[in-house]
Design a protein around this motif. Structure first.
Motif, PDB file in Angstrom:
ATOM      1  N   ALA A  59       0.827  -1.210   0.000  1.00 59.33           N
ATOM      2  CA  ALA A  59       0.000   0.000   0.000  1.00 59.33           C
ATOM      3  C   ALA A  59       0.856   1.252   0.000  1.00 59.33           C
ATOM      4  O   ALA A  59       0.544   2.242  -0.678  1.00 59.33           O
ATOM      5  CB  ALA A  59      -0.922  -0.006   1.215  1.00 59.33           C
ATOM      6  N   ILE A  60       1.954   1.234   0.749  1.00 60.83           N
ATOM      7  CA  ILE A  60       2.843   2.404   0.792  1.00 60.83           C
ATOM      8  C   ILE A  60       3.510   2.614  -0.563  1.00 60.83           C
ATOM      9  O   ILE A  60       3.625   3.745  -1.052  1.00 60.83           O
ATOM     10  CB  ILE A  60       3.894   2.227   1.904  1.00 60.83           C
ATOM     11  N   LEU A  61       3.951   1.529  -1.185  1.00 64.63           N
ATOM     12  CA  LEU A  61       4.556   1.638  -2.510  1.00 64.63           C
ATOM     13  C   LEU A  61       3.557   2.178  -3.529  1.00 64.63           C
ATOM     14  O   LEU A  61       3.940   2.859  -4.493  1.00 64.63           O
ATOM     15  CB  LEU A  61       5.097   0.278  -2.957  1.00 64.63           C
ATOM     16  N   SER A  62       2.274   1.861  -3.310  1.00 59.82           N
ATOM     17  CA  SER A  62       1.226   2.359  -4.207  1.00 59.82           C
ATOM     18  C   SER A  62       0.770   3.773  -3.848  1.00 59.82           C
ATOM     19  O   SER A  62      -0.102   4.321  -4.518  1.00 59.82           O
ATOM     20  CB  SER A  62       0.018   1.411  -4.163  1.00 59.82           C
ATOM     21  N   ARG A  63       1.319   4.329  -2.771  1.00 60.95           N
ATOM     22  CA  ARG A  63       0.974   5.674  -2.277  1.00 60.95           C
ATOM     23  C   ARG A  63      -0.521   5.773  -1.960  1.00 60.95           C
ATOM     24  O   ARG A  63      -1.186   6.727  -2.331  1.00 60.95           O
ATOM     25  CB  ARG A  63       1.415   6.744  -3.282  1.00 60.95           C
ATOM     26  N   HIS A  64      -1.004   4.780  -1.254  1.00 64.29           N
ATOM     27  CA  HIS A  64      -2.423   4.719  -0.906  1.00 64.29           C
ATOM     28  C   HIS A  64      -2.682   5.250   0.497  1.00 64.29           C
ATOM     29  O   HIS A  64      -1.819   5.162   1.382  1.00 64.29           O
ATOM     30  CB  HIS A  64      -2.905   3.265  -0.948  1.00 64.29           C
ATOM     31  N   ASN A  65      -3.886   5.776   0.685  1.00 65.58           N
ATOM     32  CA  ASN A  65      -4.395   5.945   2.039  1.00 65.58           C
ATOM     33  C   ASN A  65      -4.820   4.561   2.533  1.00 65.58           C
ATOM     34  O   ASN A  65      -5.221   3.693   1.742  1.00 65.58           O
ATOM     35  CB  ASN A  65      -5.588   6.903   2.061  1.00 65.58           C
ATOM     36  N   PHE A 224      -6.482   5.101   8.680  1.00 60.90           N
ATOM     37  CA  PHE A 224      -7.679   4.926   9.498  1.00 60.90           C
ATOM     38  C   PHE A 224      -7.632   3.547  10.148  1.00 60.90           C
ATOM     39  O   PHE A 224      -7.104   2.593   9.569  1.00 60.90           O
ATOM     40  CB  PHE A 224      -8.942   5.034   8.635  1.00 60.90           C
ATOM     41  N   THR A 225      -8.160   3.446  11.351  1.00 63.00           N
ATOM     42  CA  THR A 225      -8.305   2.133  11.980  1.00 63.00           C
ATOM     43  C   THR A 225      -9.769   1.917  12.309  1.00 63.00           C
ATOM     44  O   THR A 225     -10.508   2.868  12.568  1.00 63.00           O
ATOM     45  CB  THR A 225      -7.465   1.996  13.268  1.00 63.00           C
ATOM     46  N   ALA A 226     -10.186   0.666  12.277  1.00 66.65           N
ATOM     47  CA  ALA A 226     -11.585   0.336  12.567  1.00 66.65           C
ATOM     48  C   ALA A 226     -11.669  -1.085  13.091  1.00 66.65           C
ATOM     49  O   ALA A 226     -10.828  -1.936  12.780  1.00 66.65           O
ATOM     50  CB  ALA A 226     -12.447   0.493  11.321  1.00 66.65           C
ATOM     51  N   GLU A 246      -7.904   3.740  -0.445  1.00 64.98           N
ATOM     52  CA  GLU A 246      -7.489   2.822  -1.502  1.00 64.98           C
ATOM     53  C   GLU A 246      -7.153   1.407  -1.024  1.00 64.98           C
ATOM     54  O   GLU A 246      -7.425   0.434  -1.719  1.00 64.98           O
ATOM     55  CB  GLU A 246      -6.275   3.399  -2.245  1.00 64.98           C
ATOM     56  N   SER A 247      -6.523   1.276   0.148  1.00 59.51           N
ATOM     57  CA  SER A 247      -6.117  -0.061   0.617  1.00 59.51           C
ATOM     58  C   SER A 247      -6.713  -0.359   1.989  1.00 59.51           C
ATOM     59  O   SER A 247      -6.546   0.420   2.923  1.00 59.51           O
ATOM     60  CB  SER A 247      -4.586  -0.165   0.702  1.00 59.51           C
ATOM     61  N   GLN A 248      -7.415  -1.481   2.090  1.00 62.07           N
ATOM     62  CA  GLN A 248      -7.925  -1.959   3.371  1.00 62.07           C
ATOM     63  C   GLN A 248      -7.131  -3.192   3.761  1.00 62.07           C
ATOM     64  O   GLN A 248      -7.091  -4.182   3.036  1.00 62.07           O
ATOM     65  CB  GLN A 248      -9.409  -2.301   3.273  1.00 62.07           C
TER      66      GLN A 248
END
Length: 501
Positions: A59-65, A224-226, A246-248
């Protein structure tokens, strides 16, 4: 880096050749360097090496939230806080800016005006990565003003500005997290209308405050955390917002006792004095972890709620402290954790489990004792033969001498404040108990031998070979078929159906 910190104005920054980059580009570039060096990057996170961490890195490599989704006590917030280690150590900002404006790309009115006024003499400061992390616990009382901002009438009056002037805005937490990481914990607890206010920030990077429509190209890594339980109990993540994250990434509990034990030993807060004076054998450490595994599979506990890793951490701290208390009361220089000390972990269990209807009928204290008993029963088979199979086997039952001793009318009471001398004497009176332990585990220390001797008694009671009664401060063992009321002269001292909780 030390040379960069000597830079004090925009002109010097330009001459240095420094190039600014977005937060997500920082995270990506620094992660790439770590991956090349085969470095972990998430120190202290145990058990996620092959599951959560690879997904997070992707996810970090994809620059996602990122949305971290998992039950309580699964290190979601810990992971989010560790992301700051992937930021550059220092970045420059325009001194005096509320939003820590990038000198090359200012977004605020102040940033634009000071560069227009002073040019290359614009004063530059450096902000450490530890100051670029903002965290907000989502609660139902959070407002748009808290997160986004609001018009500040006092500022307008003080500066003699009209409400149409952008400078009257007091920015909330999210704009002030510009060029950093912003974490919202327990996202479903945010009211739906507050979640809606995040849409444009995530997608268009617009913010709307009291009629102002500002195009602020905020540079923020959102995390975000849930908890899945929250989707039904307290709220939900509105679908358009979830679509913009973008990434869960799904987190989980430790999958083995060994991993769980490493986490507990890492996180448990013990004093040096406790570590030096209280000996905790591997058996009791594994028992603590097994309690949590039993709890996660218990019919009395709500599986949707989960069983936090904090249960084992708190339970282990209580276990050691209970042994320490006994040591202090008996004026002993040192001690070791006994099975009777598990009475002290019950308060750490009862507050961290959510019971279903059947569990409520039993009561939290009774459920805690059931969990401890199941953990003992499970682990007994890794140290000793199965008592049920041994009883049915044609050969000699290794437990026969012990069971027969109790069958002759003998009984044994072990209380949690018993001195080391009394503890050893009482256990040694049980015929065949020490011989059994020595035969199967001949190389143990005296403390370990005594611990296993007590462990055998608790194990036999869980396999219904002995009867175990609960005293106010310990346990009483007797023959399975004799009345436990004869163990104590005063009936009030013995509660057959429940413990002190």
């Amino acid at each position: 880096m030390s040379k960069l910190l000597d830079i004090k104005n925009l002109g010097q920054l330009k001459k240095s050749g420094y190039k600014s980059r977005s937060v997500k580009d920082e995270l990506r570039a620094n992660l790439i360097e770590q991956l090349k060096k085969r470095e972990g990057g998430f120190a202290g996170i145990i058990g996620f090496e092959d599951t959560v961490i690879p997904d997070l890195q992707t996810a970090i490599l994809s620059r996602h939230n990122i949305l971290l989704l998992g039950l309580r006590g699964q290190a979601k917030t810990r992971i989010a806080r560790l992301l700051i280690n992937l930021l550059d150590e220092y970045v420059p900002y325009i001194i005096g800016s509320d939003l820590f404006d990038d000198p090359y790309n200012p977004i605020s009115w102040y940033g634009h005006s000071v560069i227009e006024e002073k040019g290359d003499e614009t004063p530059i400061g450096w902000i450490h990565r530890s100051e670029r992390y903002t965290e907000k616990l989502a609660t139902p009382d959070v407002t748009v003003a808290d997160l986004i901002g609001d018009v500040d009438p006092i500022k307008a009056a003080t500066l003699k500005l009209t409400y149409s002037d952008e400078r009257v805005i007091h920015f909330g937490l999210i704009p002030r997290a510009h060029r950093g990481i912003f974490v919202i914990n327990e996202l479903p607890d945010l009211q739906a209308r507050i979640q809606v206010s995040l849409f444009n920030i995530l997608q268009e990077r617009d913010i709307q405050i009291r009629g102002f429509k500002l195009r602020l190209p905020l540079d923020i890594q959102f995390v975000f955390t849930a908890n899945p339980e929250d989707y039904t109990n307290r709220g939900s993540i509105v679908t358009p917002l979830k679509d913009r994250i973008e990434s869960q990434i799904l987190t989980h509990y430790p999958r083995t006792v060994e991993i769980s034990r490493k986490i507990t030993q890492q996180e448990a807060s013990l004093t040096d004095e406790q570590r030096n004076t209280v000996e905790a054998d591997d058996l009791v450490k594994d028992l603590i972890e097994q309690i949590a595994f039993e709890a996660r599979n218990s019919e009395y506990i709500d599986k949707k709620s989960g069983v936090s890793a904090r249960l084992t951490i708190s339970a282990y701290e209580n276990l050691v402290s209970n042994a320490e208390r006994r040591m202090i009361m008996n004026h002993e220089p040192g001690t070791f954790v006994r099975i009777t000390d598990f009475l002290g972990v019950i308060p750490a269990i009862t507050g961290k489990i959510e019971l279903v209807y059947e569990g409520e009928l039993e009561g939290p204290g009774k459920v805690a004792n059931i969990l401890i008993g199941k953990a003992i029963k499970t682990l007994l088979l890794t140290f000793f033969p199965d008592p049920e199979k041994a009883k049915k086997a044609k050969g000699v039952n290794p437990y026969a001498s012990i069971i027969n001793w109790f069958g002759e009318g003998n009984n044994l009471a072990l209380v949690d404040d018993m001195s080391a001398i009394d503890y050893k004497r009482e256990l040694s009176e049980v015929a065949g108990l020490k011989d059994l332990v020595k035969k199967l585990h001949p190389r143990l220390s005296e403390n370990q031998t005594l611990l296993l001797m007590e462990f055998v008694l608790h194990g036999l009671s869980e396999f219904s070979q002995l009867n175990k009664g609960f005293l106010d401060n310990g346990f009483a063992f007797s023959d399975m078929f004799n009345s436990l009321f004869n163990l104590q002269p005063d009936e009030d001292d013995l509660d057959l159906d429940d413990d002190r909780y």
